[in-house]
Design an enzyme around this catalytic site. Structure first.
Site, PDB file in Angstrom:
ATOM      1  N   ARG A   4      -1.394  -4.718  -6.413  1.00  0.00           N
ATOM      2  CA  ARG A   4      -1.157  -6.281  -6.241  1.00  0.00           C
ATOM      3  C   ARG A   4       0.262  -6.559  -7.081  1.00  0.00           C
ATOM      4  O   ARG A   4       0.623  -5.841  -8.298  1.00  0.00           O
ATOM      5  CB  ARG A   4      -2.335  -6.971  -7.070  1.00  0.00           C
ATOM      6  CG  ARG A   4      -3.214  -7.043  -6.278  1.00  0.00           C
ATOM      7  CD  ARG A   4      -4.504  -8.081  -7.110  1.00  0.00           C
ATOM      8  NE  ARG A   4      -5.584  -7.871  -6.535  1.00  0.00           N
ATOM      9  CZ  ARG A   4      -6.575  -7.210  -7.707  1.00  0.00           C
ATOM     10  NH1 ARG A   4      -6.420  -7.096  -8.802  1.00  0.00           N
ATOM     11  NH2 ARG A   4      -7.961  -7.218  -7.242  1.00  0.00           N
TER      12      ARG A   4
ATOM     13  N   GLU B 132      -2.027  -0.070   7.884  1.00  0.00           N
ATOM     14  CA  GLU B 132      -2.872  -0.802   8.878  1.00  0.00           C
ATOM     15  C   GLU B 132      -2.442  -1.832   9.860  1.00  0.00           C
ATOM     16  O   GLU B 132      -1.287  -2.093  10.110  1.00  0.00           O
ATOM     17  CB  GLU B 132      -3.535  -1.815   7.598  1.00  0.00           C
ATOM     18  CG  GLU B 132      -2.720  -2.642   6.826  1.00  0.00           C
ATOM     19  CD  GLU B 132      -3.179  -3.430   5.574  1.00  0.00           C
ATOM     20  OE1 GLU B 132      -4.449  -3.023   5.273  1.00  0.00           O
ATOM     21  OE2 GLU B 132      -2.902  -4.028   5.000  1.00  0.00           O
TER      22      GLU B 132
ATOM     23  N   HIS C  53       0.903  -1.066  -0.023  1.00  0.00           N
ATOM     24  CA  HIS C  53       0.141   0.057  -0.119  1.00  0.00           C
ATOM     25  C   HIS C  53       0.761   1.265  -0.025  1.00  0.00           C
ATOM     26  O   HIS C  53       1.805   1.230   0.633  1.00  0.00           O
ATOM     27  CB  HIS C  53      -0.947  -0.013   1.442  1.00  0.00           C
ATOM     28  CG  HIS C  53      -1.796  -1.027   1.539  1.00  0.00           C
ATOM     29  ND1 HIS C  53      -2.509  -1.745   0.460  1.00  0.00           N
ATOM     30  CD2 HIS C  53      -1.783  -2.183   2.463  1.00  0.00           C
ATOM     31  CE1 HIS C  53      -3.367  -2.727   0.854  1.00  0.00           C
ATOM     32  NE2 HIS C  53      -2.611  -3.139   1.985  1.00  0.00           N
TER      33      HIS C  53
ATOM     34  N   HIS D 125       2.957  -7.823   1.711  1.00  0.00           N
ATOM     35  CA  HIS D 125       2.423  -8.527   2.766  1.00  0.00           C
ATOM     36  C   HIS D 125       1.401  -9.387   2.029  1.00  0.00           C
ATOM     37  O   HIS D 125       0.630  -9.076   1.040  1.00  0.00           O
ATOM     38  CB  HIS D 125       1.827  -8.031   4.021  1.00  0.00           C
ATOM     39  CG  HIS D 125       0.776  -7.036   3.608  1.00  0.00           C
ATOM     40  ND1 HIS D 125       1.145  -5.600   2.953  1.00  0.00           N
ATOM     41  CD2 HIS D 125      -0.570  -6.960   3.562  1.00  0.00           C
ATOM     42  CE1 HIS D 125       0.159  -4.887   2.646  1.00  0.00           C
ATOM     43  NE2 HIS D 125      -1.079  -5.751   3.125  1.00  0.00           N
TER      44      HIS D 125
END
Length: 348
Positions: free
Chosen positions: A197, A119, A101, A177
């Site tokens: 992605r 996150e 991200h 991740h």
């Protein structure tokens, strides 16, 4: 003001399953449900209040009407335009894509003003020998990373960690991740839906075509050469009737777990809103003017002007909020915690 409940927003995913139905008795639509957006105010999903006199309003409509009563005196002006958090439960019945991200600056420039996406994952449940991918090996540079994608050997450059229920992973922007199959996750994140992605295990989407990859953008934001974070230990604070563990305190959110054996009391103090997500058991939440039940799998928003409240019962939950980190660190030092103990909190 009163605690706000919301109808969940379910997202069908190629990697999803039915664990939300089995674990929390949620009424799922048909299909492979990978995400339940528990609290959201995003163009890709907006929570609708399901209780009290604000029922039927979206979260942002309620904020527009009630303003500081919900967000609190410490809220930044930006929160009135875009709610800062997105709270989800993920059912990784299969592998997620290998992903990364962007930070705020990159997302704002390249994703039409979107926020970045820092996150935190709390593992609610996991099958035996469950694994996550958590970072790129520090010796791997961008050139080797690209070569390994082209040659189909990316996995050898990724760091795998075993996880079990109760594990916590902090995922700052730029950290590659993914999850392998058989993991149920509570996700606390910035209010963003931007994911790049890198690799998707050569599988096809619902249209029979490979899902889109975002390798160029991912390479822009991956932080190569950095040592991945360890699992979050947190700072444990034992009090009569409950144990409070502060997990993450970063600029975007602070999270802690509450293991309540008997009761827990607190006060919103008009300063900020709090989000409670039930993980295990149930408790009765009492506040001036009423009471309600908080069960595992449910999420509530406590408005800043709720005031004093009490949770009675045997349960475990995640409490999320946003606060000034310098003040928070100073408070912990005043309470007698050492620098080493405070370092157990990720992001601080």
């Amino acid at each position: 003001m009163y605690p706000l409940k919301f109808g969940p927003i379910y997202k069908e995913k190629i990697w999803g399953g039915r664990a939300l139905e089995e674990k929390f008795s949620k009424q799922l639509p048909k299909g492979s449900i990978g995400e339940s957006w528990e609290l959201a105010a995003h163009e890709n999903g907006t929570s609708i209040i399901s209780n009290g006199n604000l029922a039927g309003m979206s979260l942002m409509e309620a904020i527009k009407q009630e303003g500081e009563k919900i967000l609190g005196t410490e809220a930044k002006e930006d929160y009135y335009k875009k709610f800062p958090l997105l709270i989800k439960i993920l059912d990784a019945n299969d592998k997620l894509s290998v992903q990364v991200h962007p930070d705020d600056e990159y997302a704002f420039e390249h994703e039409n003003g979107e926020l970045g996406k820092t996150e935190m994952w709390y593992v609610i449940d996991a099958q035996e020998d469950a694994k996550l991918v958590y970072g790129v090996k520090p010796e791997v540079d961008k050139e080797e990373f690209v070569s390994s994608i082209k040659e189909g050997r990316l996995e050898e450059n990724l760091i795998e960690v075993n996880v079990e229920a109760g594990d916590v992973i902090y995922i700052p922007t730029g950290m590659v991740h993914t999850t392998h199959k058989g993991i149920l996750i509570a996700e606390i994140q910035q209010n963003s839906d931007t994911t790049y992605r890198v690799y998707d295990w050569n599988r096809m989407g619902k249209d029979g075509k490979p899902r889109e990859l975002h390798i160029e953008a991912a390479l822009d934001v991956i932080k190569f050469g950095t040592k991945p974070e360890e699992k979050v230990v947190g700072l444990e604070i034992k009090e009569e009737g409950y144990v409070r563990t502060i997990l993450v305190a970063c600029p975007y959110f602070t999270t802690e777990t509450l293991d309540i054996a008997e009761k827990y009391s607190s006060d919103t103090n008009h300063e900020r809103f709090y989000v409670l997500m039930g993980l295990e058991g149930k408790a009765k939440l009492s506040y001036e003017g009423g009471e309600m039940e908080l069960k595992a799998g449910e999420t509530l928003l406590l408005p800043a002007t709720l005031g004093e409240y009490e949770l009675v019962g045997e349960c475990k939950l995640i409490k999320s909020y946003i606060r000034d980190l310098a003040e928070f660190k100073a408070e912990l030092k005043e309470l007698g915690y050492s620098q080493e103990e405070i370092k157990q909190i990720k992001g601080l």
